[in-house]
Motif scaffolding. Structure first.
Motif, mmCIF file in Angstrom:
data_model
loop_
_atom_site.group_PDB
_atom_site.id
_atom_site.type_symbol
_atom_site.label_atom_id
_atom_site.label_comp_id
_atom_site.label_asym_id
_atom_site.label_seq_id
_atom_site.Cartn_x
_atom_site.Cartn_y
_atom_site.Cartn_z
ATOM 1 N N LEU A 1 0.817 -1.213 0.000
ATOM 2 C CA LEU A 1 0.000 0.000 0.000
ATOM 3 C C LEU A 1 0.844 1.253 0.000
ATOM 4 C CD1 LEU A 1 -0.314 1.331 3.196
ATOM 5 C CD2 LEU A 1 -1.382 -0.899 3.464
ATOM 6 N N ILE A 2 0.236 2.303 -0.564
ATOM 7 C CA ILE A 2 0.824 3.640 -0.517
ATOM 8 C C ILE A 2 0.013 4.386 0.509
ATOM 9 C CG2 ILE A 2 0.990 5.839 -1.731
ATOM 10 C CD1 ILE A 2 1.173 4.344 -4.323
ATOM 11 N N GLU A 3 0.647 5.117 1.388
ATOM 12 C CA GLU A 3 -0.172 5.823 2.365
ATOM 13 C C GLU A 3 0.509 7.072 2.883
ATOM 14 O OE1 GLU A 3 -3.586 5.144 3.075
ATOM 15 O OE2 GLU A 3 -2.999 7.165 3.639
ATOM 16 N N HIS A 4 -0.320 8.098 3.134
ATOM 17 C CA HIS A 4 0.159 9.329 3.756
ATOM 18 C C HIS A 4 -0.068 9.287 5.260
ATOM 19 C CE1 HIS A 4 1.617 12.080 0.795
ATOM 20 N NE2 HIS A 4 0.621 11.779 -0.021
ATOM 21 N N ASP A 5 -1.139 8.556 5.650
ATOM 22 C CA ASP A 5 -1.551 8.513 7.049
ATOM 23 C C ASP A 5 -0.534 7.684 7.845
ATOM 24 O OD1 ASP A 5 -2.672 7.879 9.482
ATOM 25 O OD2 ASP A 5 -4.707 7.707 8.690
ATOM 26 N N MET A 6 0.378 8.386 8.550
ATOM 27 C CA MET A 6 1.489 7.705 9.238
ATOM 28 C C MET A 6 1.001 6.806 10.370
ATOM 29 S SD MET A 6 4.212 7.869 7.910
ATOM 30 C CE MET A 6 3.806 8.262 6.252
ATOM 31 N N THR A 7 -0.097 7.214 11.022
ATOM 32 C CA THR A 7 -0.625 6.368 12.095
ATOM 33 C C THR A 7 -1.008 5.017 11.515
ATOM 34 O OG1 THR A 7 -1.711 8.422 12.681
ATOM 35 C CG2 THR A 7 -2.119 6.542 14.117
ATOM 36 N N LEU A 8 -1.714 5.054 10.383
ATOM 37 C CA LEU A 8 -2.141 3.817 9.753
ATOM 38 C C LEU A 8 -0.934 2.961 9.372
ATOM 39 C CD1 LEU A 8 -4.886 2.504 8.289
ATOM 40 C CD2 LEU A 8 -3.494 2.989 6.303
ATOM 41 N N VAL A 9 0.059 3.598 8.762
ATOM 42 C CA VAL A 9 1.240 2.851 8.316
ATOM 43 C C VAL A 9 1.950 2.215 9.510
ATOM 44 C CG1 VAL A 9 3.535 3.071 7.299
ATOM 45 C CG2 VAL A 9 1.581 4.210 6.226
ATOM 46 N N MET A 10 2.171 3.003 10.558
ATOM 47 C CA MET A 10 2.916 2.503 11.709
ATOM 48 C C MET A 10 2.162 1.378 12.423
ATOM 49 S SD MET A 10 5.725 3.999 11.524
ATOM 50 C CE MET A 10 6.318 5.259 10.410
ATOM 51 N N ASN A 11 0.821 1.464 12.418
ATOM 52 C CA ASN A 11 0.030 0.442 13.114
ATOM 53 C C ASN A 11 -0.205 -0.802 12.269
ATOM 54 O OD1 ASN A 11 -0.241 2.034 15.325
ATOM 55 N ND2 ASN A 11 -2.191 2.930 14.650
ATOM 56 N N THR A 12 -0.087 -0.670 10.965
ATOM 57 C CA THR A 12 -0.540 -1.738 10.089
ATOM 58 C C THR A 12 0.590 -2.477 9.381
ATOM 59 O OG1 THR A 12 -2.392 -0.259 9.622
ATOM 60 C CG2 THR A 12 -2.289 -2.279 8.342
ATOM 61 N N ALA A 13 1.582 -1.723 8.911
ATOM 62 C CA ALA A 13 2.579 -2.327 8.023
ATOM 63 C C ALA A 13 3.605 -3.167 8.781
ATOM 64 C CB ALA A 13 3.289 -1.240 7.230
ATOM 65 N N ASP A 14 4.077 -4.238 8.127
ATOM 66 C CA ASP A 14 5.183 -5.030 8.669
ATOM 67 C C ASP A 14 6.504 -4.455 8.188
ATOM 68 O OD1 ASP A 14 3.420 -7.045 9.751
ATOM 69 O OD2 ASP A 14 3.100 -7.662 7.674
ATOM 70 N N GLU A 15 6.452 -3.860 6.998
ATOM 71 C CA GLU A 15 7.673 -3.399 6.328
ATOM 72 C C GLU A 15 7.343 -2.076 5.647
ATOM 73 O OE1 GLU A 15 10.377 -5.322 6.402
ATOM 74 O OE2 GLU A 15 11.683 -4.548 4.814
ATOM 75 N N VAL A 16 8.294 -1.137 5.695
ATOM 76 C CA VAL A 16 8.050 0.165 5.089
ATOM 77 C C VAL A 16 9.171 0.500 4.111
ATOM 78 C CG1 VAL A 16 7.707 2.637 5.515
ATOM 79 C CG2 VAL A 16 6.842 0.958 7.162
ATOM 80 N N VAL A 17 8.793 0.941 2.903
ATOM 81 C CA VAL A 17 9.750 1.415 1.912
ATOM 82 C C VAL A 17 9.565 2.925 1.815
ATOM 83 C CG1 VAL A 17 10.399 1.369 -0.528
ATOM 84 C CG2 VAL A 17 9.660 -0.745 0.613
ATOM 85 N N VAL A 18 10.660 3.678 1.952
ATOM 86 C CA VAL A 18 10.534 5.135 1.907
ATOM 87 C C VAL A 18 11.091 5.663 0.592
ATOM 88 C CG1 VAL A 18 11.033 7.295 3.097
ATOM 89 C CG2 VAL A 18 10.885 5.157 4.401
ATOM 90 N N LEU A 19 10.276 6.427 -0.119
ATOM 91 C CA LEU A 19 10.707 7.060 -1.368
ATOM 92 C C LEU A 19 10.824 8.560 -1.156
ATOM 93 C CD1 LEU A 19 8.553 5.604 -4.311
ATOM 94 C CD2 LEU A 19 10.764 4.801 -3.494
ATOM 95 N N ASP A 20 11.778 9.167 -1.852
ATOM 96 C CA ASP A 20 11.839 10.623 -1.907
ATOM 97 C C ASP A 20 12.473 11.011 -3.231
ATOM 98 O OD1 ASP A 20 11.435 13.203 -1.079
ATOM 99 O OD2 ASP A 20 13.367 13.336 -0.028
ATOM 100 N N PHE A 21 11.866 11.954 -3.936
ATOM 101 C CA PHE A 21 12.339 12.354 -5.264
ATOM 102 C C PHE A 21 12.575 11.151 -6.172
ATOM 103 C CE2 PHE A 21 13.691 16.218 -2.907
ATOM 104 C CZ PHE A 21 12.907 17.112 -3.620
#
Lengths: 257, 306
Positions: free
Chosen positions: A206-226
């Motif tokens: 998933l793509i998400e802006h809502d950090m609370t959702l991401v932190m509570n839900t995701a097992d793994e996070v990929v961070v993109l910038d530019f």
């Protein structure tokens, strides 16, 4: 075990590099989130994976099979189904019909079945109706089955789109900002739904802006910038990564977000 | 319950024509032939939301197949009609495969061209079509010795064919095939993301609509006994579009309601003499203002679909 591998994926629009040499793996059965500021290339990345547009360079491997450049319907047939950032419902149809359309790949009725309705076709229609009703219950829209889809609130339209995608029984579901337009309570319910999807054996990206959702839900996070991958890790690791803090809070973000 | 109003209205009108016979029966017969044509058009333009200005071409193929095969080769009407329908579907396949990749205005232009080309062929290929002279002496519908010659008899046959056509449309709408059509109409991007082969379903809707168009074109020549290029001219496109929008695009009852209303309106205004066309035009404008989604949608709160 990895179900999706993105390798050196790059997409240029003229001089702009929207996605720049991105590589990561999505572990089967888990929930992976792609985060990043606006314009980081998240939706473009989804478009490249789902076949909506071809990459300039790089490969996408789904379940051991290269799907780079395949048409969206071919990608869907292999078990990779997406939702859209701007919800794309069949708005003239009812809520239930929308989900029924999602079952397209798992039914076979054509003109003959439509006109003559042989026994197997009636059986199939019953199964389709049942599966669609169950999915509506799953996302909490069971009571609204016969309403026109266009009449739902924005948050509910997102849930409907998710139910419709699940009706295709994907092995990997791509959710493009599922929490956009949801209030805190709805967002918490969504988090539970996403975890249940993963628990049911469907991998979630998933793509998400809502950090609370991401932190509570995701097992793994990929961070993109530019367009570039900044880092990848568990929510805890990512939260404490100085590069991520810079991307979100640093001077670079101001004036482009 | 209110949803039954259009059907009761149509049944009443057709029933009246059946009892009254004569001129009324003739007008309603033509309306029913058009209803078959518009049912097909609706599958492509209503269900699937594509545009075709060239459906008259397929009606012409159906009509001329019937005319030529029965008068020049002595075929029975029924096999001639079937051949025409198959020929039209085949032509639609050849034409649709490349053109359906075009979008919006380009598809509209391409289909318009197909209609115009077919018209030119019916005019110029004189050894077969006899050009502007047309072909006369086409036998009425029938099987073997049994033929339908009376106005009422023809009306009964047409009622049965229209009923079957509407039944087919209703069943398609409530099926996986119909859902795929509506998905293409709603959002091609979302449809593809769910694994629906959009190009394939556009083509399927196009072939079906061509089949109905050819059936209507063929029915016309057997009912009238005569065919000429003008029968399938551009006016057919305009008239069928008017019927589709007045009746209710994308609905099941719409094509029948539209065909009946648009056929009968000029008759209703006959008393206006010189102002008949004006009254007809005003009536159409009022219909589209007060029932923009078509007359058959006036009597329902929401389309009931299974």
């Amino acid at each position: 075990m990895s179900i999706l591998r993105v390798e050196g994926l790059t997409r240029r629009f003229g001089g702009l590099v929207a996605v720049n040499d991105v590589t990561f793996d999505v572990a089967a059965g888990r929930i992976t989130a792609v985060i990043g500021p606006n314009g980081a290339g998240k939706t473009t990345l989804f478009n490249l994976i789902s076949g909506a547009m071809p990459p300039s360079e790089g490969r996408v491997v789904f379940d051991g099979r290269e799907i780079t450049g395949l048409a969206p319907e071919a990608v869907a047939r292999l078990g990779l189904v997406r939702t859209f950032q701007l919800v794309k419902l069949f708005s003239d149809l009812t809520v239930l019909e929308n989900v029924k359309i999602g079952t397209h790949l798992h039914a076979r009725g054509g003109l003959f079945a439509a006109l003559l309705r042989p026994g197997w076709a009636r059986e199939e229609e019953r199964a389709v109706a049942k599966a669609a009703a169950d999915l509506l219950d799953f996302v909490g829209l069971g009571d609204l089955a016969d309403l026109p889809a266009a009449g739902l609130s924005y948050g509910r339209q997102r849930l409907l789109e998710m139910a419709r995608a699940l009706a295709a029984r994907p092995r990997l579901i791509l959710l493009d900002e599922p929490a956009a337009g949801l209030n805190a309570e709805e967002s918490a319910r969504l988090s539970a739904i996403i975890r249940r999807i993963a628990a049911g054996g469907t991998t979630v990206l998933l793509i998400e802006h809502d950090m609370t959702l991401v932190m509570n839900t995701a097992d793994e996070v990929v961070v993109l910038d530019f367009g570039r991958k900044v880092t990848q890790g568990t929510p805890h690791e990512v939260r404490n990564n100085p590069d991520v803090i810079a991307a979100y809070l640093g001077g670079v973000e101001i004036g482009h977000g | 319950m209110l949803g039954a109003v259009p059907w009761v209205f149509a049944a009443g009108l057709v029933g009246y024509a059946l009892v009254a016979g004569g001129y009324m029966a003739t007008v309603v017969s033509f309306a029913l032939i058009y209803a078959v044509f518009v049912v097909g058009l609706n599958l492509f333009m209503g269900f699937t939301a594509q545009v075709s200005f060239g459906q008259n071409a397929f009606a012409a193929i159906g009509g001329y197949s019937s005319a030529v095969l029965t008068t020049m080769f002595g075929w029975e009407p029924l096999p001639a009609m079937l051949t025409g329908v198959c020929g039209a579907v085949l032509a639609a396949l050849v034409v649709g495969y490349p053109t359906l990749r075009l979008k919006g205005h380009y598809l509209a232009m391409a289909t318009l061209a197909i209609g115009l080309i077919t018209y030119e062929i019916t005019v110029e290929w004189q050894s077969v079509t006899q050009g502007y002279m047309g072909i006369s002496g086409i036998p009425p519908l029938g099987l073997g010795k049994w033929t339908v010659t009376s106005d009422r008899g023809q009306l009964v046959v047409l009622i049965a064919i229209v009923a079957l056509s509407l039944f087919a449309a209703a069943r398609i709408r409530a099926s996986r095939l119909g859902r795929a059509f509506f998905a293409v109409a709603g959002s091609e991007e979302a449809a593809r993301a769910l694994g629906i082969d959009v190009a394939r379903y556009k083509l399927a809707a196009f072939l079906l609509s061509a089949g109905f168009a050819a059936l209507a074109g063929s029915l016309f020549v057997h009912v009238v006994g005569f065919v000429s290029p003008e029968v399938y001219g551009l006016h057919m496109v305009i008239l069928s579009f008017t019927m589709l929008y007045v009746g209710g695009i994308g609905t099941v009852a719409g094509p029948l309601i539209g065909a009946l209303i648009v056929s009968l309106l000029p008759e209703a205004f006959r008393g206006f003499k010189d102002y008949q066309d004006l009254a007809y035009g005003v009536a159409l404008i009022l219909l589209l203002i007060y029932a923009p989604r078509g007359l058959s949608t006036l009597f329902r709160r929401r389309e009931a679909r299974s």
